[in-house]
Design an enzyme around this catalytic site. Structure first.
Site, PDB file in Angstrom:
ATOM      1  N   MET A 193       0.810  -1.213   0.000  1.00  9.80           N
ATOM      2  CA  MET A 193       0.000   0.000   0.000  1.00  9.80           C
ATOM      3  C   MET A 193       0.848   1.269   0.000  1.00  9.80           C
ATOM      4  O   MET A 193       2.061   1.222   0.195  1.00  9.80           O
ATOM      5  CB  MET A 193      -0.932  -0.001   1.221  1.00  9.80           C
ATOM      6  CG  MET A 193      -1.913  -1.167   1.245  1.00  9.80           C
ATOM      7  SD  MET A 193      -2.943  -1.187   2.722  1.00  9.80           S
ATOM      8  CE  MET A 193      -3.928   0.296   2.478  1.00  9.80           C
ATOM      9  N   HIS A 194       0.170   2.393  -0.208  1.00  2.00           N
ATOM     10  CA  HIS A 194       0.699   3.748   0.025  1.00  2.00           C
ATOM     11  C   HIS A 194       1.716   4.237  -1.003  1.00  2.00           C
ATOM     12  O   HIS A 194       2.098   5.409  -0.983  1.00  2.00           O
ATOM     13  CB  HIS A 194       1.336   3.875   1.416  1.00  2.00           C
ATOM     14  CG  HIS A 194       0.569   3.281   2.533  1.00  2.00           C
ATOM     15  ND1 HIS A 194      -0.737   3.621   2.808  1.00  2.00           N
ATOM     16  CD2 HIS A 194       0.922   2.358   3.472  1.00  2.00           C
ATOM     17  CE1 HIS A 194      -1.150   2.936   3.862  1.00  2.00           C
ATOM     18  NE2 HIS A 194      -0.175   2.162   4.272  1.00  2.00           N
ATOM     19  N   ASP A 216      -2.556  -5.089   0.364  1.00  2.00           N
ATOM     20  CA  ASP A 216      -2.062  -6.400   0.793  1.00  2.00           C
ATOM     21  C   ASP A 216      -2.681  -6.899   2.087  1.00  2.00           C
ATOM     22  O   ASP A 216      -2.995  -8.090   2.220  1.00  2.00           O
ATOM     23  CB  ASP A 216      -0.537  -6.403   0.877  1.00  2.00           C
ATOM     24  CG  ASP A 216       0.039  -5.265   1.713  1.00  2.00           C
ATOM     25  OD1 ASP A 216      -0.725  -4.446   2.277  1.00  2.00           O
ATOM     26  OD2 ASP A 216       1.277  -5.177   1.798  1.00  2.00           O
TER      27      ASP A 216
END
Length: 483
Positions: free
Chosen positions: A79-80, A235
């Protein structure tokens, strides 16, 4: 057949399941991580595509007929990450990763704007996407001026697979731009970083189709063209789908590169002051909370690099029986920490070292330190209104029974170990591909695996662990004061 593709920090994994959700085959390929400066962490998106191609080539070589029968594809990814594209969909710079903390000043500035916590339900952490774009604007203005689309890592893979600029709620909730309660982009928060909705991907739920496989890629691997590609999940939410952690009261502890204590919620329950993440789940009308530790197995990997011994060799020195803490304490803040401190600057430490301290004591302290970091997340979840009665262990670190005993005793909770099988993010992604292709009931598909064994807290060491946890808790403010 259904295909899950999980873009991990260190590898891409592909997984085939059949209609009964039995694993048919899997393949993976590694991806390198670059750390060009302290606090920086980057990857080249071209490497994601190359690794996916390699994994799919291997899958075709081993399971060509099964691959040809695929009816749905699901995606998962770390992520991110800030993947920046120009108007021609060309990558403008390496992706700034989830564990990159360079934008801590920008994050603090955005977090001081009360709209961010009010709309997203979360602190603006340095690892999130929005402060990374603020950093790019401040430090690489020529690149910022050319940004036509901002995609999360798995959604860059989607663009390659389908040609579509699309994302879903669970991953997008980690950007600091999503209205997490309403499950839509916030124009106000985007404007606060000088961006607009036209630079964001279209949003769907993780269980819905989000693009169709391009004919040229389908031909390469013997797949049918226009196979639906599900929205998928970040995830952790994908792992939750794989583990069946989708209903209130269900939780897992992931001992991976980072550590996650993940709890499913049936309602939006924000409490940003606890430094717990409150995100959309991959299933419609569901949310989740999680505490995040930036260096879980990464802490043991660091010790591997220092000692030259393998992780299995280090943990084997401790034996099978849980030991009382020695007085050596490890703070696992090698890349800073999220829950509960939201501190990008703090770094790890050992305290209590003596002439008698050997490798085994250091290993024990590392395992305990990570377990105590999970205890911090448990306390933060409790402060956010989520009480847990047990957790299921997943991730590479869960293969160490000693570590699981330390976790159970530090948390004061039973730790369930699932029966043999692959129930991680790639499996969750494949489940989402199945749901999208067949319009199946998400809660029926995302069931929990059987439990092979339960690791109970060691009652005889409960007080010793409680005392060690108090020492651990006291060290952060002391170390922070001199960092």
């Amino acid at each position: 057949m259904y295909l899950g593709i999980d873009l991990g920090t260190s590898s891409v994994k592909t997984l085939l399941i059949d209609a009964d959700q039995a694993t048919v085959g899997s393949a993976s390929a590694s991806v390198d991580l670059s750390r060009p400066h302290p606090g920086w962490s980057e990857q080249d998106p071209a490497d994601w595509i190359a690794a996916t191609e390699q994994a799919l080539d291997e899958l075709k070589a081993k399971h060509a007929s099964a691959l040809a029968a695929v009816k749905g594809i699901g995606l998962s990814g770390h992520m991110h990450g800030a993947t920046l594209l120009d108007a021609s969909d060309q990558v403008l710079r390496p992706c700034i990763m989830w564990n990159d903390t360079r934008s801590h000043a920008e994050a603090a500035k955005l977090d001081a704007d009360p709209r961010f916590r009010a709309i997203t339900g979360n602190i603006v952490f340095p690892g999130f996407t929005a402060p990374k774009l603020a950093w790019v604007k401040n430090n690489e203005p020529a690149i910022f001026a050319r940004v036509a689309k901002v995609l999360l890592p798995k959604d860059y893979l989607r663009l390659w697979l389908t040609g579509a600029h699309m994302s879903e709620m669970s991953d997008s909730a980690g950007t600091s731009w999503l209205d997490v309660a309403e499950r839509r982009w916030s124009a106000d928060l985007l404007a606060a970083t000088d961006l607009s909705e036209r630079q964001m991907p279209e949003l769907v739920e993780g269980t819905e189709p989000a693009g169709a496989l391009r004919a040229e890629l389908a031909a390469r691997w013997g797949l049918k063209p226009a196979i639906p590609v599900a929205g998928g999940a970040g995830d952790n939410a994908a792992s939750a789908c794989g583990m069946g952690t989708v209903k209130p009261g269900q939780a897992f502890a992931s001992l991976g590169t980072s550590g996650v204590l993940f709890a499913a919620n049936g309602a939006y329950l924000p409490n940003p002051e606890s430094a717990v993440h409150t995100f959309c789940h991959a299933l419609p009308n569901t949310w989740h909370q999680m505490g995040v530790i930036l260096s879980a197995t990464d802490s043991l990997n660091w010790l591997v690099g220092i000692t030259g011994k393998g992780a299995g060799d280090l943990t084997a020195e401790l034996g099978d029986k849980l030991r009382a803490p020695t007085g050596v304490t490890f703070l696992p803040y090698l890349s800073g920490e999220r829950t509960p401190h939201n501190d990008a600057v703090i770094r790890g430490s050992f305290t209590g070292l003596g002439h008698e301290t050997g490798t085994a004591a250091l290993t024990q302290a590392v395992l305990e330190g990570v377990a105590f970091a999970f205890r911090d997340s448990l306390e933060a979840l409790s402060a956010a209104g989520t009480e847990l009665s047990r957790v299921t262990a997943i991730g590479g670190g869960s293969r160490s029974r000693y570590w699981l005993k330390a976790m159970a005793t530090a948390l004061g909770l039973p730790v369930d170990v699932p029966a043999d099988g692959d129930f991680g993010a790639a499996f969750g992604a494949a489940r989402l591909g199945l749901i999208a292709a067949e319009k199946a009931d998400p809660f029926a598909i995302c069931s929990a695996p059987a439990t092979e064994e339960t690791v109970e807290p060691d009652a005889a060491l409960a007080q010793a662990y409680a005392d060690a946890y108090r020492r651990y808790r006291a060290l952060y403010p002391a170390i922070r004061g001199v960092s």
